[in-house]
Motif scaffolding. Sequence first.
Motif, mmCIF file in Angstrom:
data_model
loop_
_atom_site.group_PDB
_atom_site.id
_atom_site.type_symbol
_atom_site.label_atom_id
_atom_site.label_comp_id
_atom_site.label_asym_id
_atom_site.label_seq_id
_atom_site.Cartn_x
_atom_site.Cartn_y
_atom_site.Cartn_z
ATOM 1 N N TYR A 3 0.837 -1.190 0.000
ATOM 2 C CA TYR A 3 0.000 0.000 0.000
ATOM 3 C C TYR A 3 0.875 1.244 0.000
ATOM 4 O O TYR A 3 1.898 1.301 0.688
ATOM 5 N N LYS A 4 0.479 2.235 -0.782
ATOM 6 C CA LYS A 4 1.091 3.542 -0.684
ATOM 7 C C LYS A 4 0.315 4.333 0.356
ATOM 8 O O LYS A 4 -0.904 4.242 0.434
ATOM 9 N N GLN A 5 1.044 5.106 1.149
ATOM 10 C CA GLN A 5 0.371 5.902 2.160
ATOM 11 C C GLN A 5 -0.318 7.106 1.527
ATOM 12 O O GLN A 5 0.217 7.727 0.617
ATOM 13 N N VAL A 6 -1.496 7.409 2.014
ATOM 14 C CA VAL A 6 -2.216 8.575 1.537
ATOM 15 C C VAL A 6 -3.016 9.144 2.707
ATOM 16 O O VAL A 6 -3.510 8.409 3.558
ATOM 17 N N THR A 7 -3.091 10.468 2.772
ATOM 18 C CA THR A 7 -3.856 11.097 3.841
ATOM 19 C C THR A 7 -4.272 12.489 3.407
ATOM 20 O O THR A 7 -3.917 12.940 2.308
ATOM 21 N N SER A 8 -5.029 13.158 4.244
ATOM 22 C CA SER A 8 -5.522 14.505 3.952
ATOM 23 C C SER A 8 -5.651 15.244 5.273
ATOM 24 O O SER A 8 -6.090 14.663 6.266
ATOM 25 N N PRO A 9 -5.249 16.532 5.333
ATOM 26 C CA PRO A 9 -5.290 17.255 6.605
ATOM 27 C C PRO A 9 -6.697 17.689 6.998
ATOM 28 O O PRO A 9 -7.546 17.948 6.144
ATOM 29 N N HIS A 10 -6.925 17.770 8.308
ATOM 30 C CA HIS A 10 -8.215 18.194 8.836
ATOM 31 C C HIS A 10 -8.003 19.239 9.930
ATOM 32 O O HIS A 10 -7.122 19.085 10.778
ATOM 33 N N SER A 11 -8.821 20.262 9.911
ATOM 34 C CA SER A 11 -8.823 21.207 11.026
ATOM 35 C C SER A 11 -9.504 20.549 12.216
ATOM 36 O O SER A 11 -10.208 19.540 12.068
ATOM 37 N N LEU A 12 -9.324 21.141 13.388
ATOM 38 C CA LEU A 12 -9.988 20.569 14.560
ATOM 39 C C LEU A 12 -11.467 20.929 14.610
ATOM 40 O O LEU A 12 -12.170 20.584 15.554
ATOM 41 N N GLY A 13 -11.957 21.563 13.538
ATOM 42 C CA GLY A 13 -13.384 21.781 13.388
ATOM 43 C C GLY A 13 -14.147 20.486 13.169
ATOM 44 O O GLY A 13 -15.376 20.483 13.197
ATOM 45 N N ILE A 14 -13.422 19.390 12.964
ATOM 46 C CA ILE A 14 -14.069 18.081 12.819
ATOM 47 C C ILE A 14 -14.622 17.585 14.150
ATOM 48 O O ILE A 14 -15.414 16.643 14.177
ATOM 49 N N LEU A 15 -14.216 18.211 15.249
ATOM 50 C CA LEU A 15 -14.649 17.764 16.565
ATOM 51 C C LEU A 15 -15.873 18.538 17.034
ATOM 52 O O LEU A 15 -15.942 19.760 16.892
ATOM 53 N N SER A 16 -16.814 17.830 17.611
ATOM 54 C CA SER A 16 -17.950 18.495 18.253
ATOM 55 C C SER A 16 -17.621 18.793 19.707
ATOM 56 O O SER A 16 -18.220 19.664 20.327
ATOM 57 N N TYR A 30 -21.017 13.000 11.100
ATOM 58 C CA TYR A 30 -19.758 12.782 10.397
ATOM 59 C C TYR A 30 -18.982 11.613 10.999
ATOM 60 O O TYR A 30 -18.169 10.994 10.328
ATOM 61 N N ASP A 31 -19.236 11.339 12.282
ATOM 62 C CA ASP A 31 -18.451 10.313 12.973
ATOM 63 C C ASP A 31 -18.581 8.958 12.289
ATOM 64 O O ASP A 31 -17.574 8.296 11.993
ATOM 65 N N ARG A 32 -19.802 8.510 12.021
ATOM 66 C CA ARG A 32 -20.015 7.192 11.416
ATOM 67 C C ARG A 32 -19.999 7.227 9.895
ATOM 68 O O ARG A 32 -19.525 6.296 9.253
#
Length: 205
Positions: A3-16, A30-32
């Motif tokens: 597998y090649k690694q892949v990711t994407s950045p997220h702000s902490l606005g993802i948290l409730s 968004y959690d599930r």
Amino acid sequence: YYYKQVTSPHSLGILSRSEPPSLGRFRRGYDRAIFTPMLKFLRDTKSPFMVNPYPYFGYSPQMANYALFKPNRGVRDTNTGITYTNMFDAMLDAVHSAAKSVGYGDVDIVIGETGWASACEYPACSVQNARDYTTNLIRHVNSGKGTPLMPNRRFETYLFSLFNENLKPGPTAERNWGLFQPDFTPVYDAGILRNGVRVSLISAL
């Protein structure tokens, strides 16, 4: 399989919820629907979950030392009894708790960007604060101490940013996150000198 690694950045606005850190949770819905399958994919491909923690945005004069990794009384997580002495660790542990709550607390976390503005219209911004945050951050992530909920970890961390963006529109802060001016003169010394020569590129710590 390879597998090649892949990711994407997220702000902490993802948290409730981010306080206390042990009860960090993703936004409902968004959690599930989003983060559970995303974290499964990241686990399956041995890729990290990338987040952008910015204590700068949580700054207040009363919490200045807590945000800047300076000596302070700390903030107690009443759920675990752990006292946090810096906001960065609390933010990371809130993300870890959120991932753990959906069954993926074992997925590695990488800091996609973090930094501190050296100039703006608010008390948080100053060259001294930017220098303190960056130098203390480098020392902290390189210590290998990790966080209270993720001990003995050395987090891959990227700074925002290398250069001030003098042509960027918007508030003054938007143009003043860099270690260097556009003409390569330093805004401040973040401790990245090597034998008197300034490093031309600094991203990963």
